[in-house]
Design a protein around this motif. Structure first.
Motif, PDB file in Angstrom:
ATOM      1  N   ALA A  86      65.126  58.853  55.480  1.00 30.57           N
ATOM      2  CA  ALA A  86      65.730  57.522  55.556  1.00 30.57           C
ATOM      3  C   ALA A  86      64.674  56.457  55.834  1.00 30.57           C
ATOM      4  CB  ALA A  86      66.819  57.498  56.631  1.00 30.57           C
ATOM      5  N   MET A  87      63.677  56.778  56.667  1.00 29.10           N
ATOM      6  CA  MET A  87      62.606  55.834  56.967  1.00 29.10           C
ATOM      7  C   MET A  87      61.769  55.539  55.725  1.00 29.10           C
ATOM      8  SD  MET A  87      61.054  56.881  60.676  1.00 29.10           S
ATOM      9  CE  MET A  87      61.022  58.657  60.502  1.00 29.10           C
ATOM     10  N   GLY A  88      61.609  56.523  54.858  1.00 28.12           N
ATOM     11  CA  GLY A  88      60.776  56.368  53.663  1.00 28.12           C
ATOM     12  C   GLY A  88      61.500  55.807  52.453  1.00 28.12           C
ATOM     13  N   ASP A 116      54.314  52.417  56.291  1.00 26.36           N
ATOM     14  CA  ASP A 116      53.462  53.596  56.372  1.00 26.36           C
ATOM     15  C   ASP A 116      52.659  53.606  57.676  1.00 26.36           C
ATOM     16  OD1 ASP A 116      52.179  55.975  55.163  1.00 26.36           O
ATOM     17  OD2 ASP A 116      50.406  54.682  55.124  1.00 26.36           O
ATOM     18  N   LEU A 117      52.160  52.451  58.076  1.00 28.84           N
ATOM     19  CA  LEU A 117      51.381  52.351  59.311  1.00 28.84           C
ATOM     20  C   LEU A 117      52.212  52.750  60.529  1.00 28.84           C
ATOM     21  CD1 LEU A 117      48.707  51.459  60.661  1.00 28.84           C
ATOM     22  CD2 LEU A 117      49.720  49.178  60.849  1.00 28.84           C
ATOM     23  N   ARG A 118      53.424  52.224  60.640  1.00 31.56           N
ATOM     24  CA  ARG A 118      54.295  52.581  61.768  1.00 31.56           C
ATOM     25  C   ARG A 118      54.678  54.053  61.711  1.00 31.56           C
ATOM     26  NH1 ARG A 118      58.781  48.071  63.170  1.00 31.56           N
ATOM     27  NH2 ARG A 118      58.233  48.443  65.333  1.00 31.56           N
ATOM     28  N   TYR A 129      59.278  61.800  54.304  1.00 34.25           N
ATOM     29  CA  TYR A 129      58.970  60.375  54.185  1.00 34.25           C
ATOM     30  C   TYR A 129      58.283  60.069  52.849  1.00 34.25           C
ATOM     31  CZ  TYR A 129      56.942  55.786  55.312  1.00 34.25           C
ATOM     32  OH  TYR A 129      56.578  54.463  55.299  1.00 34.25           O
ATOM     33  N   TYR A 130      57.225  60.820  52.524  1.00 33.62           N
ATOM     34  CA  TYR A 130      56.423  60.520  51.341  1.00 33.62           C
ATOM     35  C   TYR A 130      57.002  61.081  50.041  1.00 33.62           C
ATOM     36  CZ  TYR A 130      52.850  58.943  54.616  1.00 33.62           C
ATOM     37  OH  TYR A 130      52.175  58.282  55.603  1.00 33.62           O
ATOM     38  N   LEU A 131      57.584  62.273  50.095  1.00 30.07           N
ATOM     39  CA  LEU A 131      58.107  62.915  48.882  1.00 30.07           C
ATOM     40  C   LEU A 131      59.623  62.823  48.747  1.00 30.07           C
ATOM     41  CD1 LEU A 131      56.002  66.215  48.929  1.00 30.07           C
ATOM     42  CD2 LEU A 131      55.529  64.121  47.625  1.00 30.07           C
ATOM     43  N   GLN A 132      60.275  62.411  49.827  1.00 29.35           N
ATOM     44  CA  GLN A 132      61.740  62.352  49.880  1.00 29.35           C
ATOM     45  C   GLN A 132      62.363  63.729  49.724  1.00 29.35           C
ATOM     46  OE1 GLN A 132      63.853  59.293  50.396  1.00 29.35           O
ATOM     47  NE2 GLN A 132      61.881  59.090  51.392  1.00 29.35           N
TER      48      GLN A 132
END
Length: 176
Positions: free
Chosen positions: A100-102, A115-117, A169-172
């Motif tokens: 959900a964040m990504g 991405d930084l957080r 996050y990156y690939l879902q």
């Protein structure tokens, strides 16, 4: 935090998970608005551990025979879990928190959480820092999250969880 026993491979965690989900469902009713508000005002897991609603859950978890050898893990992680969960107003099963964040914001090509957080959260070791970060994330997600995923992620906050979060996050999708 790495030294905590990983009891995913035992029958213990599913029992704890069921108790916490049941407790979360119970506190969603209007009858417990005051108690929920008190928990939401807590600034740390230590403050959560001073609230009566926390002990309602802790007592039900410790009544399970199978948890005795995990008492230390439970009493360490449960205040963190309770303090974050009390901010979740709607369960979104099947959509892990990291995924959900990504996800891209509506009308944007940027994720909900930068991405930084996200990388800063992955470096978090201290439970008080994790507590504050997770509450912020829950709020950014509109107070909606997969309750079981929140519980499992915080209970097993370790390198394996972090790798799983990164893939979500990156690939879902969950690669770990």
């Amino acid at each position: 935090m790495e030294s905590l026993i990983d009891n995913r491979k035992t029958n213990t965690f599913p029992l704890v998970l069921a108790q916490v989900v049941k407790w979360w469902s119970k506190i969603q009713g209007p009858r417990l608005n005051g108690e929920r508000a008190m928990l939401r005002r807590c600034k740390s897991p230590d403050e959560v551990a001073l609230q009566s609603m926390y002990y309602t859950l802790l007592e039900s978890v410790l009544e399970l025979e199978e948890v005795e050898m995990f008492r230390g893990v439970i009493t360490t992680r449960l205040p963190l879990i309770v303090g974050v969960l009390v901010h979740v107003e709607q369960d979104t099963p099947g959509c892990p928190v990291a995924k959900a964040m990504g996800m891209k914001k509506q009308g944007s090509d940027r994720p909900v959480l930068s991405d930084l957080r996200f990388r800063r959260i992955l470096r978090t070791e201290d439970s008080s820092e994790l507590y504050i970060s997770m509450i912020r994330i829950i709020k950014m997600l509109g107070n909606r999250a997969d309750v079981k995923d929140v519980i499992q992620s915080l209970y097993f906050w370790n390198d394996q969880t972090r790798k799983g979060w990164a893939s979500q996050y990156y690939l879902q999708k969950d690669m770990y």
